[in-house]
Design a protein around this motif. Structure first.
Motif, PDB file in Angstrom:
ATOM      1  N   ALA A  24       0.817  -1.209   0.000  1.00 25.00           N
ATOM      2  CA  ALA A  24       0.000   0.000   0.000  1.00 25.00           C
ATOM      3  C   ALA A  24       0.854   1.264   0.000  1.00 25.00           C
ATOM      4  O   ALA A  24       0.414   2.315  -0.468  1.00 25.00           O
ATOM      5  CB  ALA A  24      -0.934  -0.001   1.217  1.00 25.00           C
ATOM      6  N   LEU A  71       2.208   4.009  -6.997  1.00 22.33           N
ATOM      7  CA  LEU A  71       1.315   3.215  -7.821  1.00 22.33           C
ATOM      8  C   LEU A  71       1.894   2.926  -9.201  1.00 22.33           C
ATOM      9  O   LEU A  71       1.894   1.777  -9.659  1.00 22.33           O
ATOM     10  CB  LEU A  71      -0.038   3.924  -7.957  1.00 22.33           C
ATOM     11  CG  LEU A  71      -1.073   3.225  -8.848  1.00 22.33           C
ATOM     12  CD1 LEU A  71      -1.304   1.793  -8.384  1.00 22.33           C
ATOM     13  CD2 LEU A  71      -2.371   4.012  -8.868  1.00 22.33           C
ATOM     14  N   ALA A  87      -5.834  -3.779  -9.050  1.00 19.56           N
ATOM     15  CA  ALA A  87      -6.313  -2.955  -7.934  1.00 19.56           C
ATOM     16  C   ALA A  87      -6.310  -3.751  -6.640  1.00 19.56           C
ATOM     17  O   ALA A  87      -5.957  -3.231  -5.573  1.00 19.56           O
ATOM     18  CB  ALA A  87      -7.720  -2.432  -8.243  1.00 19.56           C
ATOM     19  N   LEU A 100      -2.608  -4.452  -5.404  1.00 21.34           N
ATOM     20  CA  LEU A 100      -1.909  -3.226  -5.013  1.00 21.34           C
ATOM     21  C   LEU A 100      -2.701  -2.399  -4.008  1.00 21.34           C
ATOM     22  O   LEU A 100      -2.253  -1.337  -3.594  1.00 21.34           O
ATOM     23  CB  LEU A 100      -1.601  -2.379  -6.256  1.00 21.34           C
ATOM     24  CG  LEU A 100      -0.654  -3.024  -7.277  1.00 21.34           C
ATOM     25  CD1 LEU A 100      -0.433  -2.101  -8.466  1.00 21.34           C
ATOM     26  CD2 LEU A 100       0.683  -3.382  -6.623  1.00 21.34           C
ATOM     27  N   GLN A 101      -3.903  -2.897  -3.661  1.00 15.85           N
ATOM     28  CA  GLN A 101      -4.733  -2.269  -2.641  1.00 15.85           C
ATOM     29  C   GLN A 101      -5.028  -0.800  -2.962  1.00 15.85           C
ATOM     30  O   GLN A 101      -4.858   0.088  -2.127  1.00 15.85           O
ATOM     31  CB  GLN A 101      -4.055  -2.395  -1.273  1.00 15.85           C
ATOM     32  CG  GLN A 101      -3.800  -3.845  -0.864  1.00 15.85           C
ATOM     33  CD  GLN A 101      -3.147  -3.960   0.486  1.00 15.85           C
ATOM     34  OE1 GLN A 101      -3.543  -3.278   1.425  1.00 15.85           O
ATOM     35  NE2 GLN A 101      -2.143  -4.814   0.582  1.00 15.85           N
ATOM     36  N   ARG A 102      -5.475  -0.582  -4.183  1.00 14.59           N
ATOM     37  CA  ARG A 102      -5.845   0.756  -4.636  1.00 14.59           C
ATOM     38  C   ARG A 102      -7.221   0.700  -5.300  1.00 14.59           C
ATOM     39  O   ARG A 102      -7.636  -0.354  -5.784  1.00 14.59           O
ATOM     40  CB  ARG A 102      -4.826   1.300  -5.654  1.00 14.59           C
ATOM     41  CG  ARG A 102      -3.396   1.291  -5.166  1.00 14.59           C
ATOM     42  CD  ARG A 102      -3.189   2.205  -3.957  1.00 14.59           C
ATOM     43  NE  ARG A 102      -1.827   2.106  -3.475  1.00 14.59           N
ATOM     44  CZ  ARG A 102      -0.806   2.831  -3.939  1.00 14.59           C
ATOM     45  NH1 ARG A 102      -1.013   3.722  -4.893  1.00 14.59           N
ATOM     46  NH2 ARG A 102       0.401   2.665  -3.440  1.00 14.59           N
ATOM     47  N   ARG A 148      -9.958   0.841  -8.131  1.00 20.20           N
ATOM     48  CA  ARG A 148      -9.823   0.483  -9.544  1.00 20.20           C
ATOM     49  C   ARG A 148      -9.684   1.727 -10.414  1.00 20.20           C
ATOM     50  O   ARG A 148      -8.923   1.734 -11.390  1.00 20.20           O
ATOM     51  CB  ARG A 148     -11.022  -0.340  -9.989  1.00 20.20           C
ATOM     52  CG  ARG A 148     -10.974  -0.664 -11.486  1.00 20.20           C
ATOM     53  CD  ARG A 148     -12.173  -1.428 -11.972  1.00 20.20           C
ATOM     54  NE  ARG A 148     -12.155  -1.535 -13.420  1.00 20.20           N
ATOM     55  CZ  ARG A 148     -13.059  -2.152 -14.153  1.00 20.20           C
ATOM     56  NH1 ARG A 148     -14.078  -2.739 -13.555  1.00 20.20           N
ATOM     57  NH2 ARG A 148     -12.968  -2.187 -15.472  1.00 20.20           N
ATOM     58  N   ALA A 179      -8.274   4.541  -9.761  1.00 19.05           N
ATOM     59  CA  ALA A 179      -6.909   5.070  -9.688  1.00 19.05           C
ATOM     60  C   ALA A 179      -5.968   4.215 -10.529  1.00 19.05           C
ATOM     61  O   ALA A 179      -5.074   4.728 -11.215  1.00 19.05           O
ATOM     62  CB  ALA A 179      -6.446   5.104  -8.236  1.00 19.05           C
ATOM     63  N   VAL A 180      -6.169   2.896 -10.483  1.00 16.07           N
ATOM     64  CA  VAL A 180      -5.333   1.992 -11.260  1.00 16.07           C
ATOM     65  C   VAL A 180      -5.572   2.208 -12.749  1.00 16.07           C
ATOM     66  O   VAL A 180      -4.626   2.288 -13.538  1.00 16.07           O
ATOM     67  CB  VAL A 180      -5.623   0.523 -10.876  1.00 16.07           C
ATOM     68  CG1 VAL A 180      -4.978  -0.439 -11.862  1.00 16.07           C
ATOM     69  CG2 VAL A 180      -5.128   0.239  -9.462  1.00 16.07           C
TER      70      VAL A 180
END
Length: 216
Positions: free
Chosen positions: A13, A17, A38, A41-43, A45, A47-48
């Motif tokens: 996290a 990114l 997502a 990488l615990q973000r 979707r 943002a990804v």
């Protein structure tokens, strides 16, 4: 979640990114979906998705030798078409091409006529395609797609791996070629259909592909 898993999750996290996406996409075996990226990488979707498109635009602007494409529902690095000659020189240096002209022609017939039976593919090409079809099956470029109701013939279609290797999002992105292929029904020989006349896992023999013996 264990302490080690907690620590790893926190570490993921905390990563940037865009470089994290680049690192993961360098090692994927098949296009990675935005949802999967997502999650690992615990973000969010969104943002990804934004980061992936920014990276793709950046590589294009910088004229890098590779680009990032959305293919078959996921993202993966590919070499840029402008540098195809360099890649081809490396791949073919002292080697034979992975797929011969016969295999490419057979694959094209399947792609444009799918789902299609083996005998109909042979009818379009004008030669027995058992050996070439076996090669395409073994390499994961085509797969069985049920049977034809009228005859019981095994039908074949292209796979997601085919889309990935061709750099296509879907079959609707295939070039307009189908109108130039003859209708198999009009030229197909009266041969029995149904169970394939070959075992996909069997070794090649001259009898199974006499007409294609030098083609792959």
């Amino acid at each position: 979640m264990s302490t080690d898993e907690d620590g790893r999750a926190a570490g993921v996290a905390g990563l940037g990114l865009r470089p994290a996406l680049e690192a993961v996409l360098m090692v994927v075996d098949e296009p990675a979906t935005e949802e999967h990226l997502a999650r690992i990488l615990q973000r969010p979707r969104g943002a990804v998705a934004d980061a992936l498109r920014e990276l793709a635009d950046e590589y294009t602007l910088q004229r890098r030798g590779f680009d990032l494409r959305l293919v078959a529902g996921g993202w993966r690095f590919y070499t840029r078409p402008a540098y195809a000659d360099a890649v081809e020189a490396y791949v073919l240096d002292g080697r034979h091409a992975r797929l011969t002209q016969a295999a490419l022609e057979t694959l094209a017939v399947v792609a444009y006529r799918q789902p299609v039976s083996r005998s109909r593919v042979s009818a379009v090409r004008g030669v027995n395609c058992d050996g070439v079809m076996r090669t395409l099956l073994q390499r994961g470029l085509v797969e069985e797609a049920g049977a034809e109701p009228e005859t019981g013939a095994i039908l074949y279609r292209t796979t997601n791996y085919f889309l990935e290797r061709m750099g296509l999002r879907g079959l609707d992105e295939l070039p307009e070629l189908a109108p130039f292929l003859p209708e198999a029904d009009a030229i197909e020989a009266e041969t029995p259909e149904g169970v394939p006349s070959f075992d996909p896992d069997a070794p090649d023999t001259p009898e199974t592909h006499a007409d294609d013996k030098t083609e792959f």
